[in-house]
Scaffold this motif. Structure first.
Motif, PDB file in Angstrom:
ATOM      1  N   SER A  82       0.876  -1.155   0.000  1.00 25.42           N
ATOM      2  CA  SER A  82       0.000   0.000   0.000  1.00 25.42           C
ATOM      3  C   SER A  82       0.917   1.209   0.000  1.00 25.42           C
ATOM      4  CB  SER A  82      -0.872  -0.056   1.253  1.00 25.42           C
ATOM      5  OG  SER A  82      -1.498   1.158   1.481  1.00 25.42           O
ATOM      6  N   LYS A  83       0.448   2.309  -0.553  1.00 24.59           N
ATOM      7  CA  LYS A  83       1.403   3.395  -0.820  1.00 24.59           C
ATOM      8  C   LYS A  83       1.848   4.155   0.416  1.00 24.59           C
ATOM      9  CE  LYS A  83      -0.252   3.880  -5.454  1.00 24.59           C
ATOM     10  NZ  LYS A  83      -1.286   4.496  -6.266  1.00 24.59           N
ATOM     11  N   TYR A  84       0.925   4.481   1.276  1.00 26.45           N
ATOM     12  CA  TYR A  84       1.320   5.276   2.443  1.00 26.45           C
ATOM     13  C   TYR A  84       2.291   4.517   3.345  1.00 26.45           C
ATOM     14  CZ  TYR A  84      -1.874   9.020   1.282  1.00 26.45           C
ATOM     15  OH  TYR A  84      -2.478  10.063   0.657  1.00 26.45           O
ATOM     16  N   PRO A  85       1.993   3.271   3.671  1.00 28.10           N
ATOM     17  CA  PRO A  85       2.964   2.535   4.486  1.00 28.10           C
ATOM     18  C   PRO A  85       4.326   2.468   3.820  1.00 28.10           C
ATOM     19  CG  PRO A  85       0.912   1.362   4.426  1.00 28.10           C
ATOM     20  CD  PRO A  85       0.768   2.493   3.468  1.00 28.10           C
ATOM     21  N   LEU A  86       4.328   2.305   2.513  1.00 32.57           N
ATOM     22  CA  LEU A  86       5.607   2.205   1.824  1.00 32.57           C
ATOM     23  C   LEU A  86       6.384   3.511   1.976  1.00 32.57           C
ATOM     24  CD1 LEU A  86       7.389   0.455   0.144  1.00 32.57           C
ATOM     25  CD2 LEU A  86       6.418   1.484  -1.897  1.00 32.57           C
ATOM     26  N   LEU A  87       5.696   4.617   1.787  1.00 34.77           N
ATOM     27  CA  LEU A  87       6.360   5.910   1.956  1.00 34.77           C
ATOM     28  C   LEU A  87       6.907   6.037   3.366  1.00 34.77           C
ATOM     29  CD1 LEU A  87       4.285   8.700   0.200  1.00 34.77           C
ATOM     30  CD2 LEU A  87       6.595   7.949  -0.288  1.00 34.77           C
ATOM     31  N   GLY A  88       6.091   5.631   4.323  1.00 38.71           N
ATOM     32  CA  GLY A  88       6.518   5.702   5.717  1.00 38.71           C
ATOM     33  C   GLY A  88       7.756   4.853   5.940  1.00 38.71           C
ATOM     34  N   ALA A  89       7.741   3.664   5.368  1.00 34.78           N
ATOM     35  CA  ALA A  89       8.870   2.759   5.554  1.00 34.78           C
ATOM     36  C   ALA A  89      10.134   3.339   4.931  1.00 34.78           C
ATOM     37  CB  ALA A  89       8.541   1.401   4.940  1.00 34.78           C
ATOM     38  N   LEU A  90       9.961   3.943   3.766  1.00 35.79           N
ATOM     39  CA  LEU A  90      11.135   4.516   3.102  1.00 35.79           C
ATOM     40  C   LEU A  90      11.709   5.650   3.926  1.00 35.79           C
ATOM     41  CD1 LEU A  90      10.145   4.594  -0.650  1.00 35.79           C
ATOM     42  CD2 LEU A  90      11.751   3.121   0.526  1.00 35.79           C
ATOM     43  N   ARG A  91      10.808   6.503   4.397  1.00 31.16           N
ATOM     44  CA  ARG A  91      11.268   7.606   5.233  1.00 31.16           C
ATOM     45  C   ARG A  91      12.050   7.065   6.406  1.00 31.16           C
ATOM     46  NH1 ARG A  91       6.546  11.998   6.419  1.00 31.16           N
ATOM     47  NH2 ARG A  91       6.464  12.946   4.367  1.00 31.16           N
ATOM     48  N   SER A  92      11.462   6.057   7.008  1.00 31.81           N
ATOM     49  CA  SER A  92      12.045   5.531   8.219  1.00 31.81           C
ATOM     50  C   SER A  92      13.410   4.902   7.935  1.00 31.81           C
ATOM     51  CB  SER A  92      11.041   4.534   8.757  1.00 31.81           C
ATOM     52  OG  SER A  92      11.612   3.637   9.533  1.00 31.81           O
ATOM     53  N   ALA A  93      13.507   4.195   6.838  1.00 30.53           N
ATOM     54  CA  ALA A  93      14.773   3.566   6.509  1.00 30.53           C
ATOM     55  C   ALA A  93      15.853   4.619   6.324  1.00 30.53           C
ATOM     56  CB  ALA A  93      14.616   2.749   5.240  1.00 30.53           C
ATOM     57  N   ALA A  94      15.527   5.619   5.516  1.00 29.07           N
ATOM     58  CA  ALA A  94      16.511   6.656   5.245  1.00 29.07           C
ATOM     59  C   ALA A  94      16.934   7.338   6.534  1.00 29.07           C
ATOM     60  CB  ALA A  94      15.919   7.669   4.287  1.00 29.07           C
ATOM     61  N   GLN A  95      15.939   7.624   7.346  1.00 35.11           N
ATOM     62  CA  GLN A  95      16.197   8.348   8.577  1.00 35.11           C
ATOM     63  C   GLN A  95      17.077   7.544   9.524  1.00 35.11           C
ATOM     64  OE1 GLN A  95      12.616   9.789  10.233  1.00 35.11           O
ATOM     65  NE2 GLN A  95      13.332   9.762  12.320  1.00 35.11           N
ATOM     66  N   MET A  96      16.714   6.295   9.715  1.00 27.91           N
ATOM     67  CA  MET A  96      17.443   5.514  10.708  1.00 27.91           C
ATOM     68  C   MET A  96      18.862   5.259  10.260  1.00 27.91           C
ATOM     69  SD  MET A  96      14.709   2.879  12.061  1.00 27.91           S
ATOM     70  CE  MET A  96      13.727   3.260  13.467  1.00 27.91           C
ATOM     71  N   VAL A  97      19.003   4.967   8.982  1.00 18.06           N
ATOM     72  CA  VAL A  97      20.345   4.674   8.494  1.00 18.06           C
ATOM     73  C   VAL A  97      21.228   5.908   8.662  1.00 18.06           C
ATOM     74  CG1 VAL A  97      21.680   4.221   6.440  1.00 18.06           C
ATOM     75  CG2 VAL A  97      19.659   2.859   6.927  1.00 18.06           C
ATOM     76  N   SER A  98      20.712   7.069   8.304  1.00 20.39           N
ATOM     77  CA  SER A  98      21.615   8.215   8.353  1.00 20.39           C
ATOM     78  C   SER A  98      21.877   8.669   9.780  1.00 20.39           C
ATOM     79  CB  SER A  98      21.099   9.365   7.489  1.00 20.39           C
ATOM     80  OG  SER A  98      19.734   9.469   7.575  1.00 20.39           O
ATOM     81  N   TYR A  99      20.911   8.490  10.650  1.00 21.46           N
ATOM     82  CA  TYR A  99      21.174   8.937  12.019  1.00 21.46           C
ATOM     83  C   TYR A  99      22.008   7.940  12.803  1.00 21.46           C
ATOM     84  CZ  TYR A  99      18.697  13.283  11.777  1.00 21.46           C
ATOM     85  OH  TYR A  99      18.358  14.561  11.477  1.00 21.46           O
ATOM     86  N   GLU A 100      21.953   6.705  12.344  1.00 21.88           N
ATOM     87  CA  GLU A 100      22.763   5.693  13.001  1.00 21.88           C
ATOM     88  C   GLU A 100      24.257   6.069  12.931  1.00 21.88           C
ATOM     89  OE1 GLU A 100      21.813   1.215  12.780  1.00 21.88           O
ATOM     90  OE2 GLU A 100      20.885   2.690  14.054  1.00 21.88           O
ATOM     91  N   VAL A 101      24.634   6.606  11.793  1.00 20.52           N
ATOM     92  CA  VAL A 101      26.045   6.946  11.614  1.00 20.52           C
ATOM     93  C   VAL A 101      26.468   8.019  12.610  1.00 20.52           C
ATOM     94  CG1 VAL A 101      27.754   7.714   9.963  1.00 20.52           C
ATOM     95  CG2 VAL A 101      25.754   6.436   9.162  1.00 20.52           C
TER      96      VAL A 101
END
Ligand code: SF4
Lengths: 361, 761
Positions: free
Chosen positions: A160-179
Motif C-alpha cells: 500500500s502506498k502510504y505505508p511504503l512511503l513511511g517505511a522509506l522515510r524511516s529507513a533513510a532516517q534511521m540509516v543516516s542517524y545511526e552513523v
C-alpha cells in the motif's frame, strides 16, 4: 556442568530475564499512559480519568482490547513478511536490555546448603544486569539497528502506498542517524577505554565526573540522534499522522499494531537508558565522590537509574507536545550536514585531548 | 434476543461472565475513534477533544486515522452522495468489533438539507449504533453518546464478533426529499432586469464610450452598477475591462449564472462580478445565453480565477464555456444527472453515486511518462479522508518519491446544495443555512446575508444592532483564525497549539451562547438587526474576554513565532506573488500575506468601521509563515476594534423599526388589529423585498464573502449566490503545490484556511 555454573549462567539470568521482562512490559504499558497524561497536562487537560482511578488501568484496557481486535491481513499483502515484521521490530527492542546495567554489581547471595541434597552453594555476588558483555556497547548498536528491518518490511509487505512511503522515510532516517549516533559515542569510548557498559559507568566514577560534563557535545548529539532513531517528535516522520495517515503501520490492526507500538516505546527506553549509562553516570548517585553527600547513597542505584531514565522520557514527551516536525529533506540535511561533521569534529578533538592528557587509562 | 435453553444458558453464563465482563470493560474503556469529520459537527467534535470537555477522560482521545486501528467510526457532519462510497470504504476497512456513532442531524437523517446531493442519513449505507441529535450537538451530547456506547458494550454478551454482513450495494436514493416546489419568475423581474437606464459615473460612461455596440442594458440599483452585454464579444469586453487602465478590473470576484426559464428569450444570464483594486470600483457584467445553445466564451485565459467558477456554472446550469481547458463537473459527483440549479430541476432529485473517479492528473502523468519513455510516477490519492485534507478535499498527485510533480484537486464532498436550498426557503429560513457555510465563524455569514436583504430593501439598521454585529463578528474572526492557526500547526506536528487555540475559542462560544443560545452555528442575526438584545452582562463579559484572550494568543506566539522548525517548514512554502494572487481571486489574510492591503473594512467601510482605529497587517512573500503572522496580528487588531466598539456601544433598538421587515412588538400584537395583522402576515408570508438584484460583501475571516441576491418580490429568494472566499483560493492549490514535498502540501493547505462548508456550499 556443575551447580555453580548452572546457577551463574542459567538460573540467575533466567530469573533476571523474567523479572526484567515483566517489569519492562509494565513500564512500557505505563509509559503510554504517562505520555497521555503528561501531554494532557501540558495541554491543560486531564487525560484518561475513567478507566481505573485517574485512568490508571487505561493501558491494561487498551492492551486487552488490542489483543482481541480482529486481525486483518490485507489480501494483497505478502502474508509471511507482513506477519513477521512486527516481531522483527519488537524482539531487538527487548533483547537490547540484556546488557544495560541498571545498578552495580552489588547483590550478595550468601552461600547455603540445599537441605536434603547436601549440596553446597557458594556465596556469590551478582549485579543489576543480565550480563556484563565486554562488547556491550557494540551489542546494543548492532541489535537495536535490526529493528528498522521490521519497519521496512512491514511497510513494504503491506503493499500500500502510504505505508511504503513511511517505511522509506524511516529507513533513510534511521540509516543516516545511526552513523552520527555511532560517532557521538566514540568520545565516551575513548575516555572510558572499554566497551563494557558496566565498566563505562565505573570509569565515570573513577574519572570523578559524569561524561556529560566531559563530552557535552557528544551527549547532545547522542540524544538528538536517539530521538531520531526512535522516530519520535520532532523526527516522527515515518508515522507522521497528518501526512502519511499512520505511516508504516497503517495497514496493521489489533495485536500486530500493538507490537509496533510496544517496540517504539521500548526503543525510547533503550535510548534513554543508554544516554543515562553513557553520559549521566548510570546508577551512580549525583556527586558519587563527595562523601558529604553520602546520604544520597541510601537510595539504591537502580532507583537513581530509573529516575534519570524518567527524566529523559519526560523530554521525549515534552518535545512531542511542543514542536512541529521536520520535513523529510530537512531531516536528512540536518543528519548529514550538521550532525555528522560536528560528531566527527568531536571525535577528533576528544582523541587529541585524550592522547595529550594521557586519557583516563 | 436469542432463545437459549435455560440449562445451557446457565452453563454458558457461568463460564463466560467473568471473561466477557473483563473484555467488555476493556473494550468500552478503550474506544479509539476514527473521526470521519466533514462539516460543522466536526468542529464541535474538536471542541469535545479540547480542554474544556476532554474526551481523553474516557480513554477515547487516541484518534486513529487508520481505519484498521480504530474502534468507533464517528461520522461528524453531512455525508453527501459523493462522499457515500468513501464512508462505506472506510467502514469496510475497520476491524471488528467496530461501532458507529452518527453525530448530528445531517449524518442521522440529512438534517435540513433535503436536497439533491445529500444522503438522507448514513444508515443508508452503514449500520449505526448511537445517533446524536442536534445541529450541531453540543460536546456534552458527544460525551453522552460515548457513555451510551459504553453502556451498550457493557451489556454485550458476545465474546467474538462476526464481521457484519457487508452491504455491497448502495441503496438507490429516494426521490422525495424537498421542502417546496419552485415558482417561475414573474414578468416584473424580467422587465426590471431588461430595463435600460441612463447611468452616470466614470465606469458606466467609459464603458458606453468604449463599447457602444455591445451594451444591451445598463442600470444602477442600490449603488450596484450592472451592465448587460451581448455574449458574442464577451471575451474582448472582459479583456479590456481587465487590462485597460481606465477600468483596471484586475480581480474577478465571481462568475455565476441565473435561470429565468421561459420568461425571457434567452433563458440564462451569465453574471460576472469584478473589482478594481486601483480605483475601488465594482462592476456586475451580465450576458444573456439562450436555452438552445447555452454557451459562452471562457474567461480562464483572462483571469485564472475564472476556472472553477465557470466549472461550477457548468455543473449547476449546464452552461458551456467555450475554450475552458477542463470543463468537468465540480461539485456534484461524476454520475450525477442533470444540472441542479436550473429552475426546472426538482430540488430533491438525487442520483446514486457508486464510484470515485480518477482525476485528469493520472492521464496526464501516464501520457507524459509514455512520451518520455520513463516509468510511471507514483499516483497518490490524498483525501478526501486524509487527516490533513480536513475531511473533505481530495488531491491526487503524481509523485516522484516525496516530490510532487503534478496534482489535481477535487471538491464537492460536502456539497449540500446551499443555493438550491435557499431558493426553497423564505428569507428568514435561509439564515440557519448561511451559518453552515463558513461554520468556523458563522456569525459573519449571517451578517453578510442579512446585509444583502437589507440592501435590497435599501434600509439601514440601527446603530446598536450594527455594533453588536461588529463586536460578535470580530470575535468570530478571532475564533476562526485561532482554529486555522491551531489546525495548521497540528498538521505540522505541533500538537499543543490546537488546545491552546481552542480555549479562548471556547470562551468566545460562551459569549455567543449568552446572546442567542447557540455556540457554533448561532443564527443570531435577523434581517434588520439581531434576534434579541444582548444580555445585561454583555459588556462585562466582553471586557473580561478582552483581557483573557491576549495571554492565550501570546502563548501560541511564543511557541511558534521564532521556532526554528516552524520557520523551516513554513518560510517560502507556497509563496505567491501579489499579481498571481489577485489573478486567482485571493482575498482576505491570504491576499494580505502577499502584501496587498485589501480589506473591505478599510476600503468599503460600513458599520462605523471608518471610525475605529485599527491596522491592516500585510506580509511580504505570501508564504505559509506570512499567513500565520498576518492571522496572529489580525487577532490583535480585532481585539482593538472590539475594545473601541464596546466602549462606544450605543443604546437604542436592536432591530429596525420597519414593519415590512421586523415583527411588531408583542404588546401591539395583543392590543391592536394593525399589529396583529402585521405579525400574522410576516409570519405567514415572511418578508417580501422589492424586485431587484444586489451584491453585498463583507470581510469575513478568510476573505471577501459575497452574496448575490436576485429577488422577484416573493417570499423566497429567486437566486442567492454565495461567493465564498476559499473557493477562489483553493482552486490555486494544486498549482501551488507542484514541485513541493508531500509534507508541504499539509502545511500549505492548513494555512489557506479552506472551510468546506463555504467552499462547496
Ligand atoms: S448542518 Fe452542520 S451542524 Fe448541523 S448537523 Fe449538519 S453537519 Fe452538524
Amino acid at each position: 556442568m556443575n551447580l555453580d555454573s548452572f546457577i551463574d549462567w542459567i538460573l540467575l539470568p533466567l530469573i533476571k530475564i523474567g523479572i526484567l521482562f515483566g517489569l519492562l512490559s509494565l513500564v512500557i504499558a505505563y509509559l503510554t499512559l504517562l505520555e497521555r497524561k503528561i501531554i494532557a497536562f501540558m495541554q491543560v487537560r486531564l487525560g484518561p480519568m475513567r478507566v481505573g482511578p485517574h485512568g490508571l488501568l487505561q493501558p491494561i484496557a487498551d492492551g486487552i482490547k488490542l489483543m482481541l481486535k480482529e486481525d486483518i491481513v490485507p489480501s494483497r499483502a505478502d502474508k509471511i513478511v507482513f506477519t513477521l515484521a512486527p516481531v522483527i521490530t519488537l524482539i531487538p527492542a527487548f533483547i537490547v536490555f540484556a546488557v544495560i546495567p541498571f545498578g552495580p554489581r552489588s547483590i550478595h547471595i550468601p552461600g547455603f546448603t540445599i537441605p536434603g541434597l547436601n549440596v553446597q552453594v557458594a556465596e556469590r555476588t551478582t549485579g543489576f544486569f543480565i550480563t556484563d558483555l565486554n562488547i556491550g556497547l557494540l551489542y546494543v548498536l548492532a541489535v537495536s539497528s535490526i529493528g528498522i528491518l521490521g519497519i521496512i518490511l512491514g511497510g513494504w509487505a503491506s503493499n500500500s502506498k502510504y505505508p511504503l512511503l513511511g517505511a522509506l522515510r524511516s529507513a533513510a532516517q534511521m540509516v543516516s542517524y545511526e552513523v552520527a549516533l555511532g560517532f557521538s559515542i566514540m568520545g565516551v569510548l575513548m575516555m572510558a577505554g572499554t566497551l563494557s557498559l558496566v565498566e563505562i559507568v565505573n570509569a565515570q566514577k573513577n574519572a570523578g565526573a559524569w561524561y556529560v560534563f566531559l563530552q557535552p557535545v557528544g551527549f547532545i548529539l547522542f540524544f538528538i540522534c536517539g530521538v531520531a532513531e526512535t522516530n519520535r517528535a520532532p523526527f516522527d516522520l515515518p508515522e507522521a499522522e497528518s501526512e502519511l495517515v499512520a505511516g508504516f503501520h497503517t495497514e496493521y490492526s489489533g495485536f500486530r499494531f500493538s507490537l509496533f507500538f510496544l517496540a517504539e516505546y521500548a526503543a525510547m527506553i533503550v535510548v534513554s537508558s543508554m544516554a543515562v549509562t553513557l553520559f549521566w553516570g548510570g546508577w551512580l548517585r549525583p556527586f558519587p565522590n563527595i562523601a558529604a553527600l553520602g546520604f544520597l547513597g541510601l537510595v539504591p542505584g537502580f532507583l537513581w537509574f530509573a529516575l534519570k531514565v524518567l527524566v529523559f522520557l519526560y523530554f521525549y514527551l515534552w518535545f512531542r507536545a511542543s514542536w512541529p516536525r521536520y520535513r523529510y529533506d530537512q531531516l536528512m540535511k540536518i543528519g548529514w550536514q550538521v550532525l555528522m561533521p560536528i560528531a566527527i569534529a568531536n571525535v577528533i578533538v576528544t582523541a587529541v585531548l585524550v592522547l595529550w592528557l594521557g586519557g583516563s587509562r | 434476543m436469542k432463545v437459549i435453553e435455560p440449562e445451557t444458558q446457565e452453563r454458558e453464563n457461568f463460564f463466560t461472565t467473568t471473561a466477557s465482563s473483563l473484555i467488555n470493560w476493556a473494550r468500552k474503556g478503550s474506544l479509539w475513534p476514527y473521526p470521519f469529520g466533514t462539516a460543522c459537527c466536526a468542529i464541535e467534535f474538536m471542541a469535545t477533544v479540547s480542554s474544556h470537555y476532554d474526551l481523553a477522560r474516557f480513554g477515547s482521545e487516541v484518534v486513529r486515522f487508520a481505519p484498521k486501528q480504530s474502534d468507533v467510526l464517528m461520522v461528524l457532519g453531512t455525508i453527501n452522495d459523493k462522499m457515500g462510497p468513501v464512508l462505506k470504504q472506510i467502514y469496510d476497512q475497520m476491524a471488528e468489533p467496530r461501532w458507529v456513532i452518527s453525530m448530528g442531524a445531517c449524518a442521522t437523517c440529512g438534517g435540513f438539507y433535503r436536497a439533491y446531493h445529500v444522503m438522507q442519513g448514513i444508515d443508508e449505507i452503514v449500520p449505526v449504533d448511537v445517533y446524536i441529535p442536534g445541529c450541531p450537538p453540543t460536546p456534552e451530547a458527544v460525551l453522552d453518546a460515548v457513555i451510551k456506547l459504553q453502556q451498550q458494550i457493557e451489556a454485550d454478551t458476545r465474546l467474538s464478533y462476526e464481521r457484519h454482513p457487508r452491504q455491497t450495494k448502495l441503496k438507490t436514493p429516494e426521490v422525495n426529499a424537498t421542502v417546496h416546489a419552485l415558482e417561475p419568475p414573474p414578468r416584473a423581474l424580467v422587465r426590471f432586469l431588461d430595463d435600460n437606464q441612463e447611468v452616470k459615473g466614470p465606469i458606466a460612461e467609459a464603458f458606453k464610450r468604449r463599447f457602444p455596440e455591445e451594451v444591451v442594458s445598463m442600470r444602477e440599483f442600490r449603488g450596484d452598477l450592472s451592465i448587460t452585454v451581448k455574449r458574442e464579444n464577451i471575451k474582448q469586453v472582459l479583456r479590456t475591462l481587465k487590462n485597460d487602465p481606465e477600468f483596471d478590473f484586475k480581480m474577478l470576484l465571481d462568475v455565476t449564472a441565473v435561470d429565468y426559464l421561459s420568461e425571457r428569450q434567452s433563458r440564462y444570464d451569465v453574471v460576472y462580478h469584478m473589482l478594481s483594486l486601483s480605483n475601488k470600483h465594482r462592476l456586475r457584467l451580465k450576458a444573456a445565453v439562450p436555452a438552445d445553445d447555452p454557451s459562452i466564451d471562457t474567461a480562464v485565459d483572462i483571469w485564472k480565477g475564472a476556472d472553477w467558477a465557470e466549472r461550477e456554472a457548468f455543473d449547476m446550469y449546464g452552461i458551456r464555456f467555450k475554450g475552458h481547458p477542463d470543463l468537468r463537473r465540480i461539485l456534484t459527483h461524476s454520475q450525477f444527472e442533470g444540472h441542479p440549479l436550473r429552475k426546472d430541476f426538482p430540488p430533491g432529485q438525487r442520483t446514486m453515486c457508486t464510484e470515485t473517479t480518477d482525476l485528469p492528473v493520472v492521464e496526464r502523468a501516464r501520457k507524459y511518462a509514455e512520451s518520455m519513455g520513463i516509468a510511471h510516477p507514483t499516483i497518490l490519492n490524498v483525501g478526501p479522508q486524509h487527516p490533513a485534507m480536513h475531511g473533505t478535499f481530495r488531491l491526487q498527485v503524481a509523485a516522484d518519491g516525496e516530490k510532487i510533480l503534478d496534482a489535481d484537486s477535487e471538491i464537492g464532498y460536502l456539497h449540500r446544495c446551499f443555493e438550491k436550498m435557499s431558493e426553497t426557503h423564505t428569507y428568514w429560513q435561509v439564515i440557519p443555512f448561511t451559518d453552515r457555510l463558513n461554520y468556523m465563524s458563522s456569525m459573519m455569514n449571517g451578517v453578510t446575508y442579512a446585509m444583502s436583504v437589507e440592501k435590497m430593501f435599501g434600509v439601514d439598521i440601527p446603530k446598536r444592532a450594527q455594533y453588536i454585529r461588529v463586536i460578535l463578528s470580530e470575535f468570530s474572526r478571532i475564533a476562526d483564525h485561532l482554529v486555522c492557526v491551531g489546525t495548521n500547526l497540528v498538521d505540522l506536528g505541533a500538537l499543543s497549539n490546537f488546545w491552546y487555540g481552542f480555549r479562548p475559542r471556547e470562551e468566545i462560544y460562551d459569549l455567543l451562547e449568552s446572546c442567542c443560545g447557540g455556540r457554533l452555528t448561532v443564527s443570531y442575526v435577523r434581517i434588520g438587526g439581531v434576534a434579541q438584545d444582548i444580555p445585561a452582562d454583555f459588556v462585562q463579559r466582553v471586557r473580561k474576554l478582552l483581557e483573557t484572550i491576549p495571554p492565550y494568543v501570546d502563548d501560541i506566539e511564543k511557541m511558534n513565532r521564532h521556532n526554528k522548525i516552524f520557520k523551516l517548514r513554513s518560510e517560502g512554502i507556497t509563496a505567491i506573488s501579489a499579481e498571481d494572487a489577485i489573478d486567482w481571486g485571493f482575498t482576505g489574510p491570504t491576499l494580505r500575506a502577499c502584501g496587498v492591503p485589501y480589506d473591505i473594512r478599510k476600503w468599503f467601510p460600513n458599520y462605523d468601521y471608518d471610525q475605529f482605529e485599527f491596522d491592516i497587517p500585510v506580509g511580504e512573500r505570501g508564504d505559509v509563515y506570512d499567513r500565520y503572522l498576518v492571522r496572529m496580528e489580525e487577532i490583535r487588531q480585532s481585539l482593538r476594534i472590539i475594545k473601541q466598539a464596546i466602549e462606544n456601544l450605543p443604546e437604542g433598538p436592536f432591530q429596525i423599526d420597519d414593519r415590512r421587515i421586523s415583527l411588531p412588538p408583542k404588546k401591539g400584537v395583543y392590543s391592536n388589529i394593525e399589529d396583529l395583522m402585521n405579525h400574522f402576515e410576516l409570519i405567514q408570508d415572511g418578508i417580501l423585498p422589492p424586485i431587484g438584484e444586489v451584491y453585498s460583501y463583507w470581510e469575513a475571516a478568510n476573505g471577501e464573502l459575497g452574496f448575490y441576491l436576485v429577488s422577484n418580490g416573493a417570499k423566497r429568494p429567486y437566486r442567492l449566490r454565495c461567493r465564498g472566499a476559499c473557493f477562489y483560493i483553493f482552486q490555486a492549490f494544486n498549482h501551488m503545490v507542484k514541485g513541493l514535498y508531500m509534507s508541504d502540501v499539509v502545511a500549505a493547505l492548513g494555512s489557506l484556511n479552506i472551510v468546506a462548508g463555504e467552499l462547496e456550499k
